[in-house]
Scaffold this motif. Sequence first.
Motif: not given
Length: 262
Positions: A115-116, A118-120, A122-123, A160-161, A164, A237, A244
């Motif tokens: 899930l994370y 996938l979130y990344r 589209f962020r 990711s962090t 991000g 993406q 994901g």
Amino acid sequence: MRLSVDFFLFAAVGFLAQIVDGALGMAYGVISSTVLLAFGVPPSHASASVHAAEMFTTGASAASHIGHRNVDWNLFWRLVPAGVLGGCIGAYVLTSVDGDVLRPFVTAYLTVMGLYILYRAFRQRRKTVEPHGAVVAPLGVAGGFVDAVGGGGWGPVVTSTLIGTGGAPRYVIGSVNAAEFFVATAVSASFLIALLTGNWREAGGILDHAEAVAGLIVGGLLAAPIAGFVVRHVKTQVLMVVVGVLVIGLAGYQTWQLFTGA
């Protein structure tokens, strides 16, 4: 020696996982561990197998990033000791707890990772900044710990962090991938020490997965030179969405197995 279907299956998994990992700086361990768990491999065996394979694949990846000058050495030297510490602690926890108890938590963790990712995907990326020094060490410890316990997660957590929060993708991916070699080696050494000292409760049968490990290594090494091509021709993406969905789907399959006893 005649190779079994398992070798070629996991060579394909290792190839796919390394293509994605080389392009995104994450997901080799998550993909490989999720597939191993879906095949009924205990969590500790899955993590040990993946980290044994990663000693080879991350070594090749680190050499490539160093050669292309993608490594921020200041960031690298802050990540390595923290990641090694977290990885050793995670390996100790994993080898000290019954795999049947851990499996639901590991499955839930992999679902969250899916899930994370996938979130990344589209962020919107923030403006590039230098990673804050106070964040790097705790992040490295956390990344190493969940990587060892979950069989993967160093990239999804750390890469990711840092990206991000504004880190330059080229240097974050290069530095995190280079540091991962030392994390994977430390985790593998921790599993070996636990095995030799008799502290690994589920050590029996670990050699049954030797062909899977060999397949992951061969597939990963074959894919390493191709990742550069993929990152130039496939949108980041798209890759993140595919990873994901794949991880969530396999974790869902494991959850179904846990509830149905299949």
